[in-house]
Design a protein around this motif. Structure first.
Motif, PDB file in Angstrom:
ATOM      1  N   ALA A 160      70.120  50.408  12.124  1.00  0.00           N
ATOM      2  CA  ALA A 160      69.513  51.624  11.651  1.00  0.00           C
ATOM      3  C   ALA A 160      67.953  51.721  12.343  1.00  0.00           C
ATOM      4  CB  ALA A 160      69.344  51.609  10.192  1.00  0.00           C
ATOM      5  N   ILE A 161      67.639  52.877  12.355  1.00  0.00           N
ATOM      6  CA  ILE A 161      66.181  52.866  13.086  1.00  0.00           C
ATOM      7  C   ILE A 161      65.329  53.968  12.090  1.00  0.00           C
ATOM      8  CG2 ILE A 161      66.640  55.044  14.483  1.00  0.00           C
ATOM      9  CD1 ILE A 161      64.617  53.372  16.634  1.00  0.00           C
ATOM     10  N   GLY A 162      64.075  53.811  11.789  1.00  0.00           N
ATOM     11  CA  GLY A 162      63.385  54.625  11.034  1.00  0.00           C
ATOM     12  C   GLY A 162      61.895  54.684  11.241  1.00  0.00           C
ATOM     13  N   SER A 163      61.191  55.509  10.590  1.00  0.00           N
ATOM     14  CA  SER A 163      59.731  55.782  11.224  1.00  0.00           C
ATOM     15  C   SER A 163      58.772  54.704  10.654  1.00  0.00           C
ATOM     16  CB  SER A 163      59.409  57.023  10.250  1.00  0.00           C
ATOM     17  OG  SER A 163      57.848  57.374  10.456  1.00  0.00           O
ATOM     18  N   ARG A 164      58.053  54.127  11.559  1.00  0.00           N
ATOM     19  CA  ARG A 164      56.924  53.277  11.715  1.00  0.00           C
ATOM     20  C   ARG A 164      55.672  53.870  10.498  1.00  0.00           C
ATOM     21  NH1 ARG A 164      56.016  49.025  14.007  1.00  0.00           N
ATOM     22  NH2 ARG A 164      57.206  49.405  16.177  1.00  0.00           N
ATOM     23  N   GLU A 182      70.663  45.624  11.059  1.00  0.00           N
ATOM     24  CA  GLU A 182      69.357  45.530  11.565  1.00  0.00           C
ATOM     25  C   GLU A 182      68.574  46.849  11.447  1.00  0.00           C
ATOM     26  OE1 GLU A 182      67.150  44.504  15.840  1.00  0.00           O
ATOM     27  OE2 GLU A 182      69.139  45.083  15.953  1.00  0.00           O
ATOM     28  N   PHE A 183      67.147  46.771  11.069  1.00  0.00           N
ATOM     29  CA  PHE A 183      66.616  47.981  10.682  1.00  0.00           C
ATOM     30  C   PHE A 183      65.367  47.883  11.829  1.00  0.00           C
ATOM     31  CE2 PHE A 183      63.127  50.758   9.137  1.00  0.00           C
ATOM     32  CZ  PHE A 183      63.851  51.729   9.068  1.00  0.00           C
ATOM     33  N   VAL A 184      65.068  49.015  12.483  1.00  0.00           N
ATOM     34  CA  VAL A 184      64.054  49.098  13.523  1.00  0.00           C
ATOM     35  C   VAL A 184      63.078  50.009  13.176  1.00  0.00           C
ATOM     36  CG1 VAL A 184      63.532  49.293  16.107  1.00  0.00           C
ATOM     37  CG2 VAL A 184      65.475  48.088  15.342  1.00  0.00           C
ATOM     38  N   SER A 185      61.660  49.886  13.356  1.00  0.00           N
ATOM     39  CA  SER A 185      60.803  50.834  12.980  1.00  0.00           C
ATOM     40  C   SER A 185      60.284  51.053  14.406  1.00  0.00           C
ATOM     41  CB  SER A 185      59.619  50.272  12.233  1.00  0.00           C
ATOM     42  OG  SER A 185      60.213  49.911  10.639  1.00  0.00           O
ATOM     43  N   SER A 189      59.327  60.726  18.205  1.00  0.00           N
ATOM     44  CA  SER A 189      61.087  61.163  18.407  1.00  0.00           C
ATOM     45  C   SER A 189      61.474  60.211  19.161  1.00  0.00           C
ATOM     46  CB  SER A 189      60.839  62.393  19.282  1.00  0.00           C
ATOM     47  OG  SER A 189      59.955  62.374  20.414  1.00  0.00           O
ATOM     48  N   LEU A 190      61.045  58.985  19.759  1.00  0.00           N
ATOM     49  CA  LEU A 190      61.611  57.995  20.249  1.00  0.00           C
ATOM     50  C   LEU A 190      63.019  57.458  19.630  1.00  0.00           C
ATOM     51  CD1 LEU A 190      58.694  55.890  21.596  1.00  0.00           C
ATOM     52  CD2 LEU A 190      60.461  56.929  23.016  1.00  0.00           C
ATOM     53  N   LYS A 191      62.762  57.630  18.046  1.00  0.00           N
ATOM     54  CA  LYS A 191      63.956  57.320  17.406  1.00  0.00           C
ATOM     55  C   LYS A 191      65.329  57.955  17.850  1.00  0.00           C
ATOM     56  CE  LYS A 191      61.343  58.510  13.747  1.00  0.00           C
ATOM     57  NZ  LYS A 191      60.016  58.225  14.219  1.00  0.00           N
ATOM     58  N   PHE A 192      65.451  59.179  18.095  1.00  0.00           N
ATOM     59  CA  PHE A 192      66.443  59.825  18.398  1.00  0.00           C
ATOM     60  C   PHE A 192      66.942  59.344  19.840  1.00  0.00           C
ATOM     61  CE2 PHE A 192      64.290  63.431  15.957  1.00  0.00           C
ATOM     62  CZ  PHE A 192      65.483  63.799  15.536  1.00  0.00           C
ATOM     63  N   CYS A 193      65.674  58.987  20.689  1.00  0.00           N
ATOM     64  CA  CYS A 193      66.184  58.634  22.046  1.00  0.00           C
ATOM     65  C   CYS A 193      66.805  57.117  22.121  1.00  0.00           C
ATOM     66  CB  CYS A 193      64.980  58.623  22.862  1.00  0.00           C
ATOM     67  SG  CYS A 193      64.167  60.330  23.275  1.00  0.00           S
ATOM     68  N   LEU A 194      66.097  56.299  21.349  1.00  0.00           N
ATOM     69  CA  LEU A 194      66.827  55.035  21.147  1.00  0.00           C
ATOM     70  C   LEU A 194      68.462  54.924  20.575  1.00  0.00           C
ATOM     71  CD1 LEU A 194      63.742  52.925  19.615  1.00  0.00           C
ATOM     72  CD2 LEU A 194      64.755  52.927  22.077  1.00  0.00           C
ATOM     73  N   GLY A 198      71.998  54.363  22.806  1.00  0.00           N
ATOM     74  CA  GLY A 198      73.081  53.261  22.378  1.00  0.00           C
ATOM     75  C   GLY A 198      72.246  52.117  22.072  1.00  0.00           C
ATOM     76  N   LYS A 199      71.040  52.198  21.523  1.00  0.00           N
ATOM     77  CA  LYS A 199      70.374  51.062  21.188  1.00  0.00           C
ATOM     78  C   LYS A 199      70.245  50.889  19.565  1.00  0.00           C
ATOM     79  CE  LYS A 199      67.531  50.397  25.281  1.00  0.00           C
ATOM     80  NZ  LYS A 199      66.156  50.146  25.920  1.00  0.00           N
ATOM     81  N   ALA A 200      70.697  51.943  18.921  1.00  0.00           N
ATOM     82  CA  ALA A 200      70.653  52.250  17.588  1.00  0.00           C
ATOM     83  C   ALA A 200      71.731  53.104  17.172  1.00  0.00           C
ATOM     84  CB  ALA A 200      69.256  52.594  16.788  1.00  0.00           C
ATOM     85  N   ASP A 201      72.287  52.949  15.959  1.00  0.00           N
ATOM     86  CA  ASP A 201      73.500  53.851  15.481  1.00  0.00           C
ATOM     87  C   ASP A 201      73.103  54.920  14.569  1.00  0.00           C
ATOM     88  OD1 ASP A 201      75.258  51.978  16.580  1.00  0.00           O
ATOM     89  OD2 ASP A 201      74.631  50.476  15.198  1.00  0.00           O
ATOM     90  N   LEU A 202      72.162  54.941  13.886  1.00  0.00           N
ATOM     91  CA  LEU A 202      71.733  56.054  12.844  1.00  0.00           C
ATOM     92  C   LEU A 202      70.164  55.947  12.554  1.00  0.00           C
ATOM     93  CD1 LEU A 202      72.992  55.273   9.214  1.00  0.00           C
ATOM     94  CD2 LEU A 202      72.870  53.536  10.795  1.00  0.00           C
ATOM     95  N   TYR A 203      69.535  57.106  12.378  1.00  0.00           N
ATOM     96  CA  TYR A 203      68.556  57.362  11.968  1.00  0.00           C
ATOM     97  C   TYR A 203      68.403  58.397  10.880  1.00  0.00           C
ATOM     98  CZ  TYR A 203      63.804  60.185  12.486  1.00  0.00           C
ATOM     99  OH  TYR A 203      62.901  60.704  12.299  1.00  0.00           O
ATOM    100  N   PRO A 204      68.123  57.908   9.460  1.00  0.00           N
ATOM    101  CA  PRO A 204      68.226  58.815   8.300  1.00  0.00           C
ATOM    102  C   PRO A 204      66.618  59.171   8.205  1.00  0.00           C
ATOM    103  CG  PRO A 204      68.360  56.569   7.669  1.00  0.00           C
ATOM    104  CD  PRO A 204      68.491  56.433   9.325  1.00  0.00           C
ATOM    105  N   ARG A 205      66.443  60.457   8.021  1.00  0.00           N
ATOM    106  CA  ARG A 205      65.041  60.906   7.686  1.00  0.00           C
ATOM    107  C   ARG A 205      64.911  61.425   6.484  1.00  0.00           C
ATOM    108  NH1 ARG A 205      60.203  60.697  10.703  1.00  0.00           N
ATOM    109  NH2 ARG A 205      58.509  61.743   9.161  1.00  0.00           N
ATOM    110  N   HIS A 206      63.973  60.661   5.558  1.00  0.00           N
ATOM    111  CA  HIS A 206      63.689  61.482   4.059  1.00  0.00           C
ATOM    112  C   HIS A 206      62.159  61.519   4.161  1.00  0.00           C
ATOM    113  CE1 HIS A 206      67.472  59.262   3.269  1.00  0.00           C
ATOM    114  NE2 HIS A 206      67.756  60.238   2.630  1.00  0.00           N
ATOM    115  N   GLY A 207      61.779  62.550   4.838  1.00  0.00           N
ATOM    116  CA  GLY A 207      60.211  62.867   4.811  1.00  0.00           C
ATOM    117  C   GLY A 207      60.113  64.183   5.668  1.00  0.00           C
TER     118      GLY A 207
END
Length: 271
Positions: A160-164, A182-185, A189-194, A198-207
């Motif tokens: 998972a990837i999320g906002s720093r 694994e969670f990556v911060s 908009s790099l989160k969408f690109c990762l 194929g470097k991450a599977d999902l990006y939930p945004r609660h913000g």
């Protein structure tokens, strides 16, 4: 459709202006919504708007700094969204994770987008029916584009990837029942690109996000085979004006995924 290479060249030109300011001292002001703004935001937007008048004449443009100043074009079915410097907090902290975002929207969906991270020398583009691609930029010169694509949902743990800069307890709660290894911060908009490469599977945004924050990355991810949906499972829509209870172009919370099967898996597990 607007040529992706023309948009990419324009993003690189704006990125050069940003890097010139980034390399020295700069002042940080605060906008009415309490978000930071710098000379780099304003000068990069001016470069992009001038370029769009040349390569996309007649297409309305909604740009972040123009909107902050109360200047918004009337839009139709087809329009352009611009965030000249997404991740201003990352710019101010000098971690390199900021981007230039330009997207074309048609029928409420982002159909072409460019995301450029000038400090990282990484460029992403994508368009409906054409696919998604990435390139490196060194000294303002772009390499050849290489195709990118989302990865299938892994059998084991998800990444998972999320906002720093904008993490939230709601995101942690959402991810808790999912098999996240694994969670990556990461900023901007790099989160969408990762996810798109194929470097991450999902990006939930609660913000809080605005359409110019997400449209370009959303376009790249969709072109790479992914999906971006609201938490009721509908595709994130663009051109949202006269919203009850919110301002023009504000987004609801959303979920970005690589493998579209993850939409059902994630929303079912967290319902």
């Amino acid at each position: 459709m607007i040529q992706l290479e023309a948009l990419a060249d324009l993003a690189i030109k704006a990125g050069a202006v940003i890097l010139d300011i980034y390399s020295g001292d700069f002042a940080v002001a605060t906008k009415a919504d309490a978000s930071p703004v710098t000379e780099a935001d304003q000068r990069a937007e001016a470069v992009i708007l001038e370029g769009l008048r040349r390569i996309a004449p007649g297409i309305p443009v909604i740009a972040e700094e123009e909107s902050a100043a109360g200047r918004q074009a009337e839009i139709a079915d087809r329009f352009i969204l611009v965030d000249p410097l997404d991740g201003t907090r990352e710019f101010v902290s000098r971690n390199g994770e900021f981007t230039v975002n330009i997207a074309l929207v048609e029928g409420g969906a982002p159909v072409a987008g460019v995301v450029y991270a000038p400090a990282l020398g990484r460029l992403y583009v994508g368009a409906k029916g054409e696919g998604a691609f990435a390139a490196t930029v060194t000294g303002g010169v772009r390499s050849s584009f290489e195709p990118i694509a989302v990865r299938p949902r892994p059998a084991a743990g998800l990444t998972a990837i999320g906002s720093r800069s904008h993490g939230s307890p709601e995101t942690a709660t959402f991810l808790a029942p999912l098999p996240v290894a694994e969670f990556v911060s990461t900023g901007s908009s790099l989160k969408f690109c990762l996810v798109a490469e194929g470097k991450a599977d999902l990006y939930p945004r609660h913000g809080r996000t605005m359409e110019w924050d997400t449209a370009a990355g959303d376009a790249v991810l969709r072109a790479a085979g992914g999906a971006v949906v609201t938490f009721d499972g509908r595709p994130l829509a663009y051109g949202k004006r006269r919203q009850a209870g919110d301002v023009d172009f504000a987004n609801p919370y959303f979920l970005a995924v690589g493998d579209p099967d993850l939409v059902v898996v994630a929303l079912s597990a967290t319902a």
